[in-house]
Write a protein that holds these residues in place. Structure first.
Motif, mmCIF file in Angstrom:
data_model
loop_
_atom_site.group_PDB
_atom_site.id
_atom_site.type_symbol
_atom_site.label_atom_id
_atom_site.label_comp_id
_atom_site.label_asym_id
_atom_site.label_seq_id
_atom_site.Cartn_x
_atom_site.Cartn_y
_atom_site.Cartn_z
ATOM 1 N N VAL A 1 0.862 -1.178 0.000
ATOM 2 C CA VAL A 1 0.000 0.000 0.000
ATOM 3 C C VAL A 1 0.901 1.231 0.000
ATOM 4 O O VAL A 1 1.914 1.283 0.697
ATOM 5 N N ASP A 2 0.553 2.206 -0.841
ATOM 6 C CA ASP A 2 1.329 3.447 -0.905
ATOM 7 C C ASP A 2 1.095 4.272 0.348
ATOM 8 O O ASP A 2 -0.030 4.357 0.857
ATOM 9 N N ILE A 3 2.164 4.876 0.844
ATOM 10 C CA ILE A 3 2.086 5.744 2.015
ATOM 11 C C ILE A 3 2.875 7.000 1.709
ATOM 12 O O ILE A 3 4.051 6.928 1.336
ATOM 13 N N LEU A 4 2.239 8.165 1.861
ATOM 14 C CA LEU A 4 2.938 9.427 1.646
ATOM 15 C C LEU A 4 4.001 9.593 2.719
ATOM 16 O O LEU A 4 3.848 9.134 3.845
ATOM 17 N N GLY A 5 5.078 10.268 2.393
ATOM 18 C CA GLY A 5 6.166 10.415 3.345
ATOM 19 C C GLY A 5 7.155 9.276 3.195
ATOM 20 O O GLY A 5 7.229 8.618 2.153
ATOM 21 N N THR A 6 7.920 9.013 4.247
ATOM 22 C CA THR A 6 8.955 7.989 4.218
ATOM 23 C C THR A 6 8.747 7.008 5.353
ATOM 24 O O THR A 6 8.988 7.340 6.517
ATOM 25 N N PRO A 7 8.274 5.788 5.072
ATOM 26 C CA PRO A 7 8.131 4.781 6.121
ATOM 27 C C PRO A 7 9.480 4.479 6.779
ATOM 28 O O PRO A 7 10.490 4.324 6.090
ATOM 29 N N THR A 8 9.489 4.407 8.110
ATOM 30 C CA THR A 8 10.728 4.216 8.868
ATOM 31 C C THR A 8 10.778 2.902 9.634
ATOM 32 O O THR A 8 11.861 2.421 9.957
ATOM 33 N N CYS A 9 9.613 2.340 9.974
ATOM 34 C CA CYS A 9 9.573 1.123 10.779
ATOM 35 C C CYS A 9 8.163 0.545 10.674
ATOM 36 O O CYS A 9 7.238 1.208 10.215
ATOM 37 N N VAL A 10 8.008 -0.712 11.112
ATOM 38 C CA VAL A 10 6.691 -1.339 11.062
ATOM 39 C C VAL A 10 6.573 -2.337 12.204
ATOM 40 O O VAL A 10 7.534 -3.033 12.541
ATOM 41 N N HIS A 11 5.392 -2.375 12.807
ATOM 42 C CA HIS A 11 5.094 -3.362 13.843
ATOM 43 C C HIS A 11 3.714 -3.927 13.557
ATOM 44 O O HIS A 11 2.758 -3.181 13.332
ATOM 45 N N VAL A 12 3.614 -5.255 13.557
ATOM 46 C CA VAL A 12 2.350 -5.928 13.257
ATOM 47 C C VAL A 12 1.808 -6.565 14.527
ATOM 48 O O VAL A 12 2.528 -7.267 15.248
ATOM 49 N N SER A 13 0.538 -6.306 14.816
ATOM 50 C CA SER A 13 -0.128 -6.887 15.972
ATOM 51 C C SER A 13 -1.526 -7.295 15.544
ATOM 52 O O SER A 13 -2.353 -6.449 15.192
ATOM 53 N N GLY A 14 -1.775 -8.628 15.538
ATOM 54 C CA GLY A 14 -3.075 -9.104 15.083
ATOM 55 C C GLY A 14 -3.284 -8.798 13.613
ATOM 56 O O GLY A 14 -2.421 -9.073 12.773
ATOM 57 N N ARG A 15 -4.399 -8.163 13.319
ATOM 58 C CA ARG A 15 -4.706 -7.868 11.920
ATOM 59 C C ARG A 15 -4.236 -6.485 11.492
ATOM 60 O O ARG A 15 -4.502 -6.060 10.371
ATOM 61 N N LEU A 16 -3.533 -5.794 12.384
ATOM 62 C CA LEU A 16 -3.139 -4.423 12.085
ATOM 63 C C LEU A 16 -1.625 -4.282 12.006
ATOM 64 O O LEU A 16 -0.886 -4.895 12.779
ATOM 65 N N ALA A 17 -1.191 -3.460 11.062
ATOM 66 C CA ALA A 17 0.220 -3.093 10.962
ATOM 67 C C ALA A 17 0.322 -1.601 11.241
ATOM 68 O O ALA A 17 -0.462 -0.797 10.730
ATOM 69 N N TYR A 18 1.291 -1.236 12.076
ATOM 70 C CA TYR A 18 1.542 0.163 12.404
ATOM 71 C C TYR A 18 2.849 0.560 11.718
ATOM 72 O O TYR A 18 3.905 -0.003 12.005
ATOM 73 N N VAL A 19 2.754 1.511 10.807
ATOM 74 C CA VAL A 19 3.893 1.867 9.962
ATOM 75 C C VAL A 19 4.352 3.273 10.310
ATOM 76 O O VAL A 19 3.622 4.241 10.108
#
Length: 444
Positions: A105-123
């Protein structure tokens, strides 16, 4: 080996690495999954190293989209990748030797890290904050909401309805019960770069360039309480700087004096109260040990508590691993069996500027900003020792041929030659050089 030459004005071919990681909290650029080390190696792509022999990592597989993966989290058969300016990429890593892109999925800005918990990802997204992405179907991630942060998220961890995110000057607690509308419920402004957060067994562990190592207890997620750090409280130590034969007391400055350090001062000088600076100064004048040197420079002594300028973190069992930006410190091993009294018990010099660290068993993998990885054995935590190294030039890619997007069918094709056996191992690109005429060369 053949030497190949290409004009810099022509097509550039990159060879890149691949990775894979396990379900583990607070991962950034590396993750250990079984006998595999997954690495988000920036310009080298996503790389997977075989660490069945932990001291001698070997390349196993890779995915290089000519983008910039800087963070990843492997959960089950999927690697979720914070992919530079591209957004969130999802790889199928059922076969770690052959990561396959399946969605994104495209995300504006610059993704720096990601954490996945259950069905959700926090980018983490610089400079916005972090994005919440529904990854119920990994091949079809859906952007749900945004959590604004003043300077963008550097690292993220969380469990249940709460997410903990750091930014350069502090960390924040968010309620994500409604993932479409994250709500900030607590904030902590701290001096210095807060580069990493990890949530483990009801505690938050942080490292800071200015403050060193901090521990918060989060039995109440809305009100994390500091276990080991003195702020501007009445019992804070005075800051003394040597001036010739005397000492000068400075105005309050945010500075870490952890429990082990306080206990040591009490043992040596019978006090650590700010109300008795003259008594401490008198004791220090009679001693070869001066407070300024004690906290800033005498890194060789292991009884001095926690040093400053720590960068990145991985808590594993009763130990915390933290590389230091300070010269000669390298990897610092902290004993956190008593979280309220963490203490430094060992250190091992490493090369390069640290970028991330990951522990697996009694081995630590320390990656520098050139994406090289050093292996440190901390089986004896008081005497950790370097035992191996994986150089960035050894990252390769299982695919070198690239297809032109504007010419259907164009691209390099596999060729066979009489009397030349087919290659069975992935090629390695080494010794790249820029030549005086503007071209470049490398050995394949």
């Amino acid at each position: 080996m053949k030497r190949a030459f290409f004009s810099v004005l022509g097509m550039v071919i990159f060879a890149a690495p691949s990775l894979r990681a396990a379900v583990e909290p607070s991962t950034k650029a590396m993750q250990v999954v079984g006998s595999n080390l997954f690495v988000a190696a920036a310009g080298y792509g996503v790389q997977v190293l075989d660490i069945s022999d932990p001291a001698h990592p070997r390349w196993k597989g890779g995915w290089n989209p000519r983008q910039c993966p800087v963070g990843l989290h492997v959960v089950g058969n999927y690697a979720y990748v914070a992919n530079g300016r591209v957004g969130l990429s999802v790889l199928d890593v059922t076969d770690p030797a052959n990561p396959v892109p399946v969605g994104g999925v495209d995300i504006l800005g610059t993704p720096t890290c990601v954490h996945v918990s259950g069905r959700l990802a926090y980018v983490g997204d610089y400079p916005t904050g972090f994005r919440v992405v529904d990854v119920t179907e990994p091949a079809r991630p859906v952007l749900l909401g945004t959590a604004p942060m003043p300077q963008g998220a550097l690292s993220i961890d969380g469990a249940g309805p709460y997410v903990y995110a750091t930014e350069p000057m502090g960390f924040h607690v968010f309620d994500v019960s409604d993932p479409r509308k994250p709500v900030r419920v607590a904030s902590f402004n701290l001096p210095g770069l807060i580069s990493r957060v990890q949530l483990t067994e009801g505690r938050i562990y942080l490292v800071s360039h200015e403050l060193g190592f901090l521990v918060y207890e989060v039995s109440d997620p809305l009100r994390p309480s500091l276990l080991d750090w003195l702020t501007d409280e009445p019992n804070r130590l005075p800051i003394l700087v040597r001036e010739g034969e005397g000492f000068r007391r400075l105005a309050p400055i945010g500075m870490l004096t952890n429990a082990a350090f306080r206990a040591d001062l009490e043992r040596r000088y019978s006090t650590n109260l700010v109300t008795e600076p003259e008594r401490i100064a008198a004791a220090l004048r009679k001693s070869v040990l001066h407070y300024h040197d004690y906290l800033y420079y005498d890194y060789a002594r292991r009884d001095l508590g926690i040093p400053r300028w720590l960068d990145q973190l991985h808590v594993t069992g009763r130990y915390a691993l933290a590389p230091s930006m300070a010269p000669s410190m390298g990897l610092v091993v902290l004993d956190i069996s008593d979280p309220a009294r963490p203490k430094r018990i060992g250190q091992c010099a490493t090369a390069g500027s640290p970028y991330d660290v990951r522990g697996g068993g009694h081995y630590a993998y320390v990656m520098d900003r050139g994406m090289n990885i050093e292996v440190v054995d901390f089986g004896d935590p008081a005497h950790p020792v370097g035992v191996g190294r994986f150089a960035a030039r050894n990252y390769v890619s299982s695919v070198l041929a690239m297809k032109e997007t504007d010419r259907v069918g164009a691209g390099t094709q596999a060729q066979t030659y009489p009397g030349v056996p087919a290659a069975t191992e992935a090629p390695e690109l080494i010794d790249p050089q820029r030549l005086p005429d503007g071209s470049f060369a490398f050995t394949l």
